[in-house]
Design a protein around this motif. Sequence first.
Motif, PDB file in Angstrom:
ATOM      1  N   GLN A   1     -22.647 -27.130  47.658  1.00 31.54           N
ATOM      2  CA  GLN A   1     -23.070 -27.298  46.264  1.00 31.54           C
ATOM      3  C   GLN A   1     -22.301 -28.476  45.667  1.00 31.54           C
ATOM      4  OE1 GLN A   1     -22.598 -23.896  43.808  1.00 31.54           O
ATOM      5  NE2 GLN A   1     -24.090 -22.679  44.921  1.00 31.54           N
ATOM      6  N   PRO A   2     -22.896 -29.145  44.667  1.00 29.97           N
ATOM      7  CA  PRO A   2     -22.146 -30.229  44.010  1.00 29.97           C
ATOM      8  C   PRO A   2     -20.850 -29.692  43.394  1.00 29.97           C
ATOM      9  CG  PRO A   2     -24.435 -30.150  43.234  1.00 29.97           C
ATOM     10  CD  PRO A   2     -24.221 -28.932  44.072  1.00 29.97           C
ATOM     11  N   PHE A   3     -19.776 -30.470  43.504  1.00 33.09           N
ATOM     12  CA  PHE A   3     -18.482 -30.033  42.970  1.00 33.09           C
ATOM     13  C   PHE A   3     -17.775 -31.228  42.336  1.00 33.09           C
ATOM     14  CE2 PHE A   3     -16.329 -25.900  43.633  1.00 33.09           C
ATOM     15  CZ  PHE A   3     -15.334 -26.093  42.705  1.00 33.09           C
ATOM     16  N   HIS A   4     -17.501 -31.121  41.046  1.00 35.84           N
ATOM     17  CA  HIS A   4     -16.863 -32.234  40.331  1.00 35.84           C
ATOM     18  C   HIS A   4     -15.673 -31.740  39.505  1.00 35.84           C
ATOM     19  CE1 HIS A   4     -20.964 -33.852  40.996  1.00 35.84           C
ATOM     20  NE2 HIS A   4     -20.322 -34.994  41.138  1.00 35.84           N
ATOM     21  N   ALA A   5     -14.840 -32.700  39.152  1.00 36.73           N
ATOM     22  CA  ALA A   5     -13.725 -32.418  38.246  1.00 36.73           C
ATOM     23  C   ALA A   5     -13.886 -33.318  37.029  1.00 36.73           C
ATOM     24  CB  ALA A   5     -12.404 -32.715  38.935  1.00 36.73           C
ATOM     25  N   VAL A   6     -13.491 -32.814  35.887  1.00 35.31           N
ATOM     26  CA  VAL A   6     -13.496 -33.646  34.690  1.00 35.31           C
ATOM     27  C   VAL A   6     -12.062 -33.731  34.151  1.00 35.31           C
ATOM     28  CG1 VAL A   6     -14.273 -31.699  33.258  1.00 35.31           C
ATOM     29  CG2 VAL A   6     -14.535 -34.002  32.396  1.00 35.31           C
ATOM     30  N   THR A   7     -11.625 -34.963  33.916  1.00 33.56           N
ATOM     31  CA  THR A   7     -10.270 -35.150  33.382  1.00 33.56           C
ATOM     32  C   THR A   7     -10.314 -34.862  31.887  1.00 33.56           C
ATOM     33  OG1 THR A   7      -9.907 -36.837  35.046  1.00 33.56           O
ATOM     34  CG2 THR A   7      -8.317 -36.750  33.258  1.00 33.56           C
ATOM     35  N   PHE A   8      -9.523 -33.894  31.490  1.00 30.03           N
ATOM     36  CA  PHE A   8      -9.529 -33.435  30.099  1.00 30.03           C
ATOM     37  C   PHE A   8      -8.938 -34.511  29.184  1.00 30.03           C
ATOM     38  CE2 PHE A   8      -6.912 -30.907  26.912  1.00 30.03           C
ATOM     39  CZ  PHE A   8      -7.959 -30.767  26.028  1.00 30.03           C
ATOM     40  N   ASP A   9      -9.642 -34.795  28.115  1.00 29.65           N
ATOM     41  CA  ASP A   9      -9.165 -35.734  27.114  1.00 29.65           C
ATOM     42  C   ASP A   9      -8.552 -34.918  25.980  1.00 29.65           C
ATOM     43  OD1 ASP A   9      -8.731 -37.797  25.383  1.00 29.65           O
ATOM     44  OD2 ASP A   9     -10.845 -38.090  24.855  1.00 29.65           O
ATOM     45  N   GLY A  10      -7.251 -34.723  26.028  1.00 32.42           N
ATOM     46  CA  GLY A  10      -6.573 -33.921  25.009  1.00 32.42           C
ATOM     47  C   GLY A  10      -5.165 -33.591  25.472  1.00 32.42           C
ATOM     48  N   ARG A  11      -4.553 -32.632  24.782  1.00 34.44           N
ATOM     49  CA  ARG A  11      -3.187 -32.237  25.138  1.00 34.44           C
ATOM     50  C   ARG A  11      -3.195 -30.855  25.769  1.00 34.44           C
ATOM     51  NH1 ARG A  11      -0.079 -32.203  19.779  1.00 34.44           N
ATOM     52  NH2 ARG A  11      -2.181 -31.673  19.114  1.00 34.44           N
ATOM     53  N   ARG A  12      -2.331 -30.681  26.757  1.00 29.92           N
ATOM     54  CA  ARG A  12      -2.259 -29.386  27.420  1.00 29.92           C
ATOM     55  C   ARG A  12      -0.836 -28.846  27.327  1.00 29.92           C
ATOM     56  NH1 ARG A  12       0.639 -28.762  32.790  1.00 29.92           N
ATOM     57  NH2 ARG A  12      -0.043 -26.733  33.488  1.00 29.92           N
ATOM     58  N   PHE A  13      -0.726 -27.577  27.003  1.00 30.57           N
ATOM     59  CA  PHE A  13       0.587 -26.920  26.991  1.00 30.57           C
ATOM     60  C   PHE A  13       0.541 -25.787  28.002  1.00 30.57           C
ATOM     61  CE2 PHE A  13      -0.107 -28.632  22.742  1.00 30.57           C
ATOM     62  CZ  PHE A  13       1.078 -29.321  22.495  1.00 30.57           C
ATOM     63  N   ASP A  14       1.526 -25.736  28.869  1.00 27.34           N
ATOM     64  CA  ASP A  14       1.597 -24.636  29.829  1.00 27.34           C
ATOM     65  C   ASP A  14       2.282 -23.459  29.143  1.00 27.34           C
ATOM     66  OD1 ASP A  14       2.050 -22.835  31.812  1.00 27.34           O
ATOM     67  OD2 ASP A  14       3.372 -24.128  32.997  1.00 27.34           O
ATOM     68  N   CYS A  15       1.492 -22.592  28.534  1.00 27.64           N
ATOM     69  CA  CYS A  15       2.065 -21.471  27.789  1.00 27.64           C
ATOM     70  C   CYS A  15       2.440 -20.303  28.701  1.00 27.64           C
ATOM     71  CB  CYS A  15       1.118 -21.040  26.672  1.00 27.64           C
ATOM     72  SG  CYS A  15       1.167 -22.193  25.298  1.00 27.64           S
ATOM     73  N   GLY A  16       2.371 -20.524  30.010  1.00 23.57           N
ATOM     74  CA  GLY A  16       2.923 -19.555  30.949  1.00 23.57           C
ATOM     75  C   GLY A  16       4.424 -19.775  31.109  1.00 23.57           C
ATOM     76  N   SER A  17       4.926 -20.905  30.571  1.00 25.92           N
ATOM     77  CA  SER A  17       6.372 -21.169  30.637  1.00 25.92           C
ATOM     78  C   SER A  17       6.935 -21.144  29.222  1.00 25.92           C
ATOM     79  CB  SER A  17       6.635 -22.537  31.284  1.00 25.92           C
ATOM     80  OG  SER A  17       6.579 -23.566  30.311  1.00 25.92           O
ATOM     81  N   LYS A  18       8.195 -20.751  29.129  1.00 26.86           N
ATOM     82  CA  LYS A  18       8.803 -20.622  27.791  1.00 26.86           C
ATOM     83  C   LYS A  18       8.876 -21.967  27.083  1.00 26.86           C
ATOM     84  CE  LYS A  18      11.460 -16.773  29.318  1.00 26.86           C
ATOM     85  NZ  LYS A  18      12.728 -16.171  29.633  1.00 26.86           N
ATOM     86  N   ALA A  19       9.215 -23.018  27.835  1.00 25.49           N
ATOM     87  CA  ALA A  19       9.325 -24.342  27.208  1.00 25.49           C
ATOM     88  C   ALA A  19       7.948 -24.794  26.705  1.00 25.49           C
ATOM     89  CB  ALA A  19       9.892 -25.349  28.198  1.00 25.49           C
ATOM     90  N   GLY A  20       6.920 -24.587  27.511  1.00 24.50           N
ATOM     91  CA  GLY A  20       5.564 -24.990  27.113  1.00 24.50           C
ATOM     92  C   GLY A  20       5.091 -24.211  25.901  1.00 24.50           C
ATOM     93  N   PHE A  21       5.415 -22.941  25.887  1.00 21.15           N
ATOM     94  CA  PHE A  21       5.017 -22.075  24.780  1.00 21.15           C
ATOM     95  C   PHE A  21       5.727 -22.494  23.482  1.00 21.15           C
ATOM     96  CE2 PHE A  21       5.741 -18.110  22.350  1.00 21.15           C
ATOM     97  CZ  PHE A  21       4.422 -17.800  22.074  1.00 21.15           C
ATOM     98  N   ALA A  22       7.028 -22.773  23.588  1.00 14.86           N
ATOM     99  CA  ALA A  22       7.787 -23.214  22.411  1.00 14.86           C
ATOM    100  C   ALA A  22       7.255 -24.572  21.936  1.00 14.86           C
ATOM    101  CB  ALA A  22       9.279 -23.297  22.737  1.00 14.86           C
ATOM    102  N   ALA A  23       6.940 -25.463  22.885  1.00 18.00           N
ATOM    103  CA  ALA A  23       6.416 -26.793  22.520  1.00 18.00           C
ATOM    104  C   ALA A  23       5.074 -26.666  21.805  1.00 18.00           C
ATOM    105  CB  ALA A  23       6.269 -27.657  23.770  1.00 18.00           C
ATOM    106  N   ALA A  24       4.217 -25.764  22.279  1.00 15.54           N
ATOM    107  CA  ALA A  24       2.910 -25.568  21.645  1.00 15.54           C
ATOM    108  C   ALA A  24       3.093 -25.101  20.203  1.00 15.54           C
ATOM    109  CB  ALA A  24       2.085 -24.554  22.434  1.00 15.54           C
ATOM    110  N   ASN A  25       4.008 -24.160  20.006  1.00 10.97           N
ATOM    111  CA  ASN A  25       4.263 -23.660  18.652  1.00 10.97           C
ATOM    112  C   ASN A  25       4.762 -24.779  17.743  1.00 10.97           C
ATOM    113  OD1 ASN A  25       3.991 -20.758  17.734  1.00 10.97           O
ATOM    114  ND2 ASN A  25       4.633 -20.513  19.860  1.00 10.97           N
ATOM    115  N   PHE A  26       5.690 -25.563  18.283  1.00 11.96           N
ATOM    116  CA  PHE A  26       6.275 -26.638  17.489  1.00 11.96           C
ATOM    117  C   PHE A  26       5.202 -27.679  17.137  1.00 11.96           C
ATOM    118  CE2 PHE A  26       9.074 -30.506  17.207  1.00 11.96           C
ATOM    119  CZ  PHE A  26       9.670 -30.137  16.013  1.00 11.96           C
TER     120      PHE A  26
END
Length: 291
Positions: free
Chosen positions: A244-269
Amino acid sequence: MTDIAPIRKAVFPVAGLGTRFLPATKAIPKEMLPVVDRPLIQYAVDEAREAGIEQMIFVTGRGKSAIEDHFDIAFELEKTMSERGKDISVLEPTRLGPGNCAYVRQQEPLGLGHAIWCARDIVGDEPFAIFLPDEFMVGKPGCMKQMVDAYTRIGGGNLISVLEVAPEETSSYGVIAPGKRDGAITEVTGLVEKPAPGTAPSNLIISGRYILQPEVMRTLEHQEKGAGGEIQLTDAMAQMIGNQPFHAVTFDGRRFDCGSKAGFAAANFALALERPDIGPELRAFAVDLLG
Ligand code: G1P
């Protein structure tokens, strides 16, 4: 142009124990932790709605009933607030009516692939989206809307969102082997889950948003174990490449890894700083604190 089936359903795997956030997550699902004043899961549902998705399927587990309560009507709360003349519109996004949500339990922690497979009967025979709520994606439009637009442009198939990370980080993620690239769209020629350091086929990692064809459920049915002894979604997707066709799209935006404490704190900030009601106060505080 042939008509492609719209993406009407989204699966949210939310059965994880959230041990990285203990003790906060002892009695509260990690998906209910707030970024400013909205639980993480609410942002994911809002992102799905923005992309035109109608039915939210939550793969839950024991101790996750707060998620069901969150998306239900809080009758006493609404009645009391209304009687006191308080504005209840803030609760509007939290309402998912009976036709717009479904809950199914993953009874054992056998992996992401297994979690998705638990939703097979509710998904049925149509393409569907997957959201990993820990991956907090902030964009205009949102990540899934960008994906649905790309999906329509490409003419269907399977689509995952990807983003670039430092080479030493690839071993924590699913990684794509990239083929031809056309703007934000990259052909996917291979996928590997948590490659050993130094062996990743690229720096492009799967960032927690997927649009998949229902055939993936048939591959997941075999319940083969992969990285970490878990049934991996990435392995099932890898088996679809070529068929089957399979593609990836590069996200245009910001990503926070909220599975990590630093990412979660950064998202809040970051999100608090952008809020007109509290941003200026927080900015002044941060300037004072950091000197
Ligand atoms: C999961 C997926 C992985 C993806 C990641 C994104 O891994 O298996 O392919 O890159 O989410 O956060 P997990 O974080 O569950 O180990």
